[in-house]
Each structure stands twice: as C-alpha cells, then as structure tokens.
Scaffold this motif. Structure first.
Motif, PDB file in Angstrom:
ATOM      1  N   TRP A   7       7.241  73.071  84.237  1.00  0.00           N
ATOM      2  CA  TRP A   7       5.974  73.767  84.484  1.00  0.00           C
ATOM      3  C   TRP A   7       6.197  74.773  85.611  1.00  0.00           C
ATOM      4  CZ3 TRP A   7       1.142  73.592  82.281  1.00  0.00           C
ATOM      5  CH2 TRP A   7       0.076  74.132  83.013  1.00  0.00           C
ATOM      6  N   ILE A   8       5.819  76.011  85.397  1.00  0.00           N
ATOM      7  CA  ILE A   8       6.012  77.050  86.400  1.00  0.00           C
ATOM      8  C   ILE A   8       4.685  77.752  86.651  1.00  0.00           C
ATOM      9  CG2 ILE A   8       7.239  79.169  87.024  1.00  0.00           C
ATOM     10  CD1 ILE A   8       9.465  78.325  85.136  1.00  0.00           C
ATOM     11  N   GLU A   9       4.316  77.879  87.903  1.00  0.00           N
ATOM     12  CA  GLU A   9       3.109  78.614  88.259  1.00  0.00           C
ATOM     13  C   GLU A   9       3.327  79.369  89.558  1.00  0.00           C
ATOM     14  OE1 GLU A   9       0.366  75.251  88.416  1.00  0.00           O
ATOM     15  OE2 GLU A   9       0.177  75.562  90.571  1.00  0.00           O
ATOM     16  N   SER A  10       2.536  80.399  89.757  1.00  0.00           N
ATOM     17  CA  SER A  10       2.644  81.235  90.952  1.00  0.00           C
ATOM     18  C   SER A  10       1.489  80.954  91.895  1.00  0.00           C
ATOM     19  CB  SER A  10       2.654  82.716  90.577  1.00  0.00           C
ATOM     20  OG  SER A  10       3.785  83.023  89.792  1.00  0.00           O
ATOM     21  N   ARG A  11       1.749  81.118  93.185  1.00  0.00           N
ATOM     22  CA  ARG A  11       0.725  80.983  94.210  1.00  0.00           C
ATOM     23  C   ARG A  11       0.919  82.074  95.245  1.00  0.00           C
ATOM     24  NH1 ARG A  11      -2.029  75.926  94.600  1.00  0.00           N
ATOM     25  NH2 ARG A  11      -3.145  77.001  96.255  1.00  0.00           N
ATOM     26  N   VAL A  12      -0.168  82.528  95.825  1.00  0.00           N
ATOM     27  CA  VAL A  12      -0.108  83.443  96.956  1.00  0.00           C
ATOM     28  C   VAL A  12      -0.510  82.652  98.197  1.00  0.00           C
ATOM     29  CG1 VAL A  12      -1.062  85.516  98.014  1.00  0.00           C
ATOM     30  CG2 VAL A  12      -0.577  85.479  95.552  1.00  0.00           C
ATOM     31  N   VAL A  63      -1.650  63.265  80.423  1.00  0.00           N
ATOM     32  CA  VAL A  63      -1.800  62.134  81.350  1.00  0.00           C
ATOM     33  C   VAL A  63      -2.399  62.631  82.668  1.00  0.00           C
ATOM     34  CG1 VAL A  63      -0.084  60.537  80.449  1.00  0.00           C
ATOM     35  CG2 VAL A  63       0.656  62.429  81.921  1.00  0.00           C
ATOM     36  N   SER A  64      -3.483  63.383  82.580  1.00  0.00           N
ATOM     37  CA  SER A  64      -4.121  63.912  83.782  1.00  0.00           C
ATOM     38  C   SER A  64      -4.815  62.801  84.558  1.00  0.00           C
ATOM     39  CB  SER A  64      -5.159  64.974  83.400  1.00  0.00           C
ATOM     40  OG  SER A  64      -6.273  64.363  82.779  1.00  0.00           O
ATOM     41  N   MET A  65      -5.154  63.091  85.800  1.00  0.00           N
ATOM     42  CA  MET A  65      -5.919  62.141  86.604  1.00  0.00           C
ATOM     43  C   MET A  65      -7.242  61.820  85.924  1.00  0.00           C
ATOM     44  SD  MET A  65      -6.118  60.293  89.394  1.00  0.00           S
ATOM     45  CE  MET A  65      -5.210  60.911  90.818  1.00  0.00           C
ATOM     46  N   GLN A  66      -7.881  62.830  85.339  1.00  0.00           N
ATOM     47  CA  GLN A  66      -9.158  62.600  84.660  1.00  0.00           C
ATOM     48  C   GLN A  66      -8.982  61.665  83.469  1.00  0.00           C
ATOM     49  OE1 GLN A  66      -7.965  65.472  85.707  1.00  0.00           O
ATOM     50  NE2 GLN A  66      -9.562  66.770  86.586  1.00  0.00           N
ATOM     51  N   ARG A  74      -1.529  69.655  87.214  1.00  0.00           N
ATOM     52  CA  ARG A  74      -1.744  70.514  86.044  1.00  0.00           C
ATOM     53  C   ARG A  74      -0.719  70.229  84.952  1.00  0.00           C
ATOM     54  NH1 ARG A  74      -4.273  74.014  89.894  1.00  0.00           N
ATOM     55  NH2 ARG A  74      -2.337  74.684  90.869  1.00  0.00           N
ATOM     56  N   HIS A  75       0.515  69.964  85.354  1.00  0.00           N
ATOM     57  CA  HIS A  75       1.522  69.649  84.343  1.00  0.00           C
ATOM     58  C   HIS A  75       1.209  68.309  83.672  1.00  0.00           C
ATOM     59  CE1 HIS A  75       6.060  69.443  83.177  1.00  0.00           C
ATOM     60  NE2 HIS A  75       5.301  69.874  82.192  1.00  0.00           N
ATOM     61  N   ALA A  76       0.774  67.328  84.466  1.00  0.00           N
ATOM     62  CA  ALA A  76       0.393  66.041  83.892  1.00  0.00           C
ATOM     63  C   ALA A  76      -0.734  66.202  82.875  1.00  0.00           C
ATOM     64  CB  ALA A  76      -0.021  65.082  85.004  1.00  0.00           C
ATOM     65  N   GLU A 102       8.095  75.346  90.461  1.00  0.00           N
ATOM     66  CA  GLU A 102       8.586  74.807  89.200  1.00  0.00           C
ATOM     67  C   GLU A 102       8.696  73.300  89.344  1.00  0.00           C
ATOM     68  OE1 GLU A 102      12.234  75.474  86.002  1.00  0.00           O
ATOM     69  OE2 GLU A 102      12.443  76.189  88.057  1.00  0.00           O
ATOM     70  N   THR A 103       8.134  72.554  88.398  1.00  0.00           N
ATOM     71  CA  THR A 103       8.166  71.102  88.479  1.00  0.00           C
ATOM     72  C   THR A 103       8.347  70.503  87.090  1.00  0.00           C
ATOM     73  OG1 THR A 103       6.981  69.114  89.225  1.00  0.00           O
ATOM     74  CG2 THR A 103       5.628  70.930  88.394  1.00  0.00           C
ATOM     75  N   TRP A 104       8.975  69.336  87.039  1.00  0.00           N
ATOM     76  CA  TRP A 104       9.221  68.695  85.748  1.00  0.00           C
ATOM     77  C   TRP A 104       9.392  67.183  85.943  1.00  0.00           C
ATOM     78  CZ3 TRP A 104      12.599  71.574  88.565  1.00  0.00           C
ATOM     79  CH2 TRP A 104      13.828  71.004  88.911  1.00  0.00           C
ATOM     80  N   PRO A 105       8.983  66.389  84.931  1.00  0.00           N
ATOM     81  CA  PRO A 105       9.221  64.948  85.001  1.00  0.00           C
ATOM     82  C   PRO A 105      10.701  64.671  84.778  1.00  0.00           C
ATOM     83  CG  PRO A 105       8.286  65.525  82.879  1.00  0.00           C
ATOM     84  CD  PRO A 105       8.296  66.784  83.704  1.00  0.00           C
ATOM     85  N   SER A 106      11.224  63.663  85.480  1.00  0.00           N
ATOM     86  CA  SER A 106      12.653  63.380  85.368  1.00  0.00           C
ATOM     87  C   SER A 106      12.950  61.976  84.872  1.00  0.00           C
ATOM     88  CB  SER A 106      13.338  63.617  86.718  1.00  0.00           C
ATOM     89  OG  SER A 106      12.678  62.918  87.751  1.00  0.00           O
ATOM     90  N   GLY A 107      11.904  61.221  84.505  1.00  0.00           N
ATOM     91  CA  GLY A 107      12.153  59.920  83.904  1.00  0.00           C
ATOM     92  C   GLY A 107      11.298  58.818  84.493  1.00  0.00           C
ATOM     93  N   LEU A 108      11.612  57.589  84.091  1.00  0.00           N
ATOM     94  CA  LEU A 108      10.900  56.408  84.544  1.00  0.00           C
ATOM     95  C   LEU A 108      11.883  55.458  85.208  1.00  0.00           C
ATOM     96  CD1 LEU A 108       8.688  55.788  81.376  1.00  0.00           C
ATOM     97  CD2 LEU A 108       7.941  56.725  83.565  1.00  0.00           C
ATOM     98  N   ASP A 109      11.489  54.914  86.343  1.00  0.00           N
ATOM     99  CA  ASP A 109      12.293  53.954  87.076  1.00  0.00           C
ATOM    100  C   ASP A 109      11.420  52.743  87.328  1.00  0.00           C
ATOM    101  OD1 ASP A 109      14.004  52.553  88.691  1.00  0.00           O
ATOM    102  OD2 ASP A 109      13.884  53.931  90.398  1.00  0.00           O
ATOM    103  N   ARG A 110      11.508  51.767  86.416  1.00  0.00           N
ATOM    104  CA  ARG A 110      10.625  50.601  86.431  1.00  0.00           C
ATOM    105  C   ARG A 110       9.160  51.070  86.343  1.00  0.00           C
ATOM    106  NH1 ARG A 110      12.889  47.798  91.689  1.00  0.00           N
ATOM    107  NH2 ARG A 110      12.895  50.003  92.257  1.00  0.00           N
TER     108      ARG A 110
END
Length: 256
Positions: A6-11, A45-48, A38-40, A79-87
């Motif tokens: 997921w990639i987004e811009s911020r000022v 799987v959003s908070m809502q 936002r990526h979730a 830029e952010t991405w899920p990298s897996g599950l650990d337990r």
C-alpha cells in the motif's frame, strides 16, 4: 488473495512539526498507523469490520529507524505491507521515502486482535490466512530489543488519561504512549538531538481518568544517547509499555 504493498502520499503539516521545523517521530508513527488502517480496510479487515464483530486491532510492538525527519510542507510517501503471521501476531512492515525516492525511515510492527469485552487476544481473522504477502525483504533486520527494567530513574513525569487520548476501542491511542515517553525527556535533549530509533512494546491498557507514570533512564553511548523508558499505572505500578529510543546530535547530523 495476493496483497500488494500500500502506497500513499502525505504532506507534513504545521501540526506535525517540532520547533526545529521537522516532523516529529510521533507524526511518523501516526502516518504509519493511518496507512496501516487504510490498507487493512482494503484487505477486508478494517477496525470497523472487527468492531462490528466485537473485536479490535491493537498494536503490540513497533520498531522504527530514522535517517532523516521530513521538513514542514515536504511531501513524502508511506509504503506498507503485511509480512505474515507469527502465532497470534500479524506482522506489518513500512518504509517512508522522500520525493527523490530516498528512504527517510523504515520499520516493522506486530499487531493483535482482541475481544473488546474480555480484552483478551484472539486468533487472527481467517481472511489473514488466505492473504499471500509480498515476497520482499523486511526493511529492518531481526533484532532483540532489551526491554529490561530500568536500573535508575533520571527523569519522571505523571500524565492523566484524557478523553481525547482514547481511540476507537476506548483505550489509549498507541502513539500517546510514545508521546508521554518523549515528553518526559529534558528540553535540551528534544532541542539539541534528533531521534533516530524507537522500539516500543505494549503490555497493558489504561482507561479514562487513570494516571500514568513515565520514567526514563539516560545512557550515553559515545556521541549518541540511548534512553530506556517505562510507562506504568501510577497507582498499581503495573507496566503499561516499555520503550527504547536513540538520539543523535542535530549539529553533527547536519554537518554530514
């Protein structure tokens, strides 16, 4: 389902910067938290979504290294991405870049899903097991952070949990713990040094009206400063969070 980064811009806004004219590490942590949310949501799987089912995301661990803090009105990308599950933990990575595609900061995190009534961790949602995470190296290497008890207290301050410290699931927002930890430091450190690394481990929640005691132990390491932080319930002394922050001289950093 294959998850793409997921990639987004911020000022960087005026409210994001310190008197030094650059964004605070608190702002970077907030930018990451919002991008992760936002990526979730895009992955279902959003908070809502979780709150509707009596569940919620909580941040369990965060580690970030900072090369440069962006300036006021500078545009950056996250830029952010899920990298897996650990337990029970869902791990997520992130990188900040400037407009010349140079890395500003990078980090890793671990999240839990909790039952909002019992406040206990739950098995991650089944959809997470079906997600194919991006095949890419983690931006930070594996590192065991020493969150051992403070051997001495150099700085101390107490804060009260206010209504606007709470988030959607009615516990203190993750970034607020970091803010309390940093606010405990002397003005000289905050004015003359720049934070180049943070590591946080969350252990317990607080509620509206609680008093939180923030303590810090400063350790000089050559020209750098390492600070160990503990946040605890002021009445019960129960540990709420632990942190380690690293600081470099602003003047030395700018002379490179």
């Amino acid at each position: 389902m294959k998850a793409r980064p997921w990639i987004e811009s911020r000022v960087v806004r005026a409210s994001d910067v310190t008197p030094n004219g650059t964004a605070s590490v608190l702002a970077l942590a907030t930018f990451f938290q919002e991008a992760a949310g936002r990526h979730a949501a895009a992955l279902g799987v959003s908070m809502q979504d979780l709150l509707a089912d009596g569940k919620a995301w909580v941040l369990a661990r965060l580690r970030m290294e900072v090369d440069r803090l962006p300036a006021w009105e500078e545009e950056i990308t996250i830029e952010t991405w899920p990298s897996g599950l650990d337990r029970l933990y869902a791990t997520r990575e992130f990188v900040f870049r400037d407009q010349d595609d140079r890395e500003l900061a990078r980090g890793t995190s671990a999240w839990l899903v909790i039952d909002t009534e019992r406040r206990r961790p739950l098995r991650p949602p089944s959809v997470l097991y079906d997600i194919e995470v991006p095949d890419r190296p983690a931006p930070l290497g594996q590192e065991e952070v020493d969150f051992a008890a403070l051997s001495t207290v150099d700085r101390e301050q107490t804060f009260s949990v206010r209504y606007h410290d709470l988030d959607l699931n009615r516990h203190v927002n993750n970034v607020r713990y970091l803010e309390w930890a940093l606010e405990t430091l002397s003005p000289e450190i905050l004015e003359e040094r720049r934070c180049v690394g943070i590591a946080l481990q969350f252990e317990a929640e607080t509620t509206l009206g609680d008093s939180v005691r923030a303590t810090a132990e400063e350790q000089q390491e050559g020209d750098s400063l390492r600070v160990r932080h503990r946040l605890s319930h002021a009445t019960s002394d129960r540990t709420l969070a632990r942190a380690v922050t690293r600081w470099t001289s602003i003047s030395e950093d700018e002379s490179r």
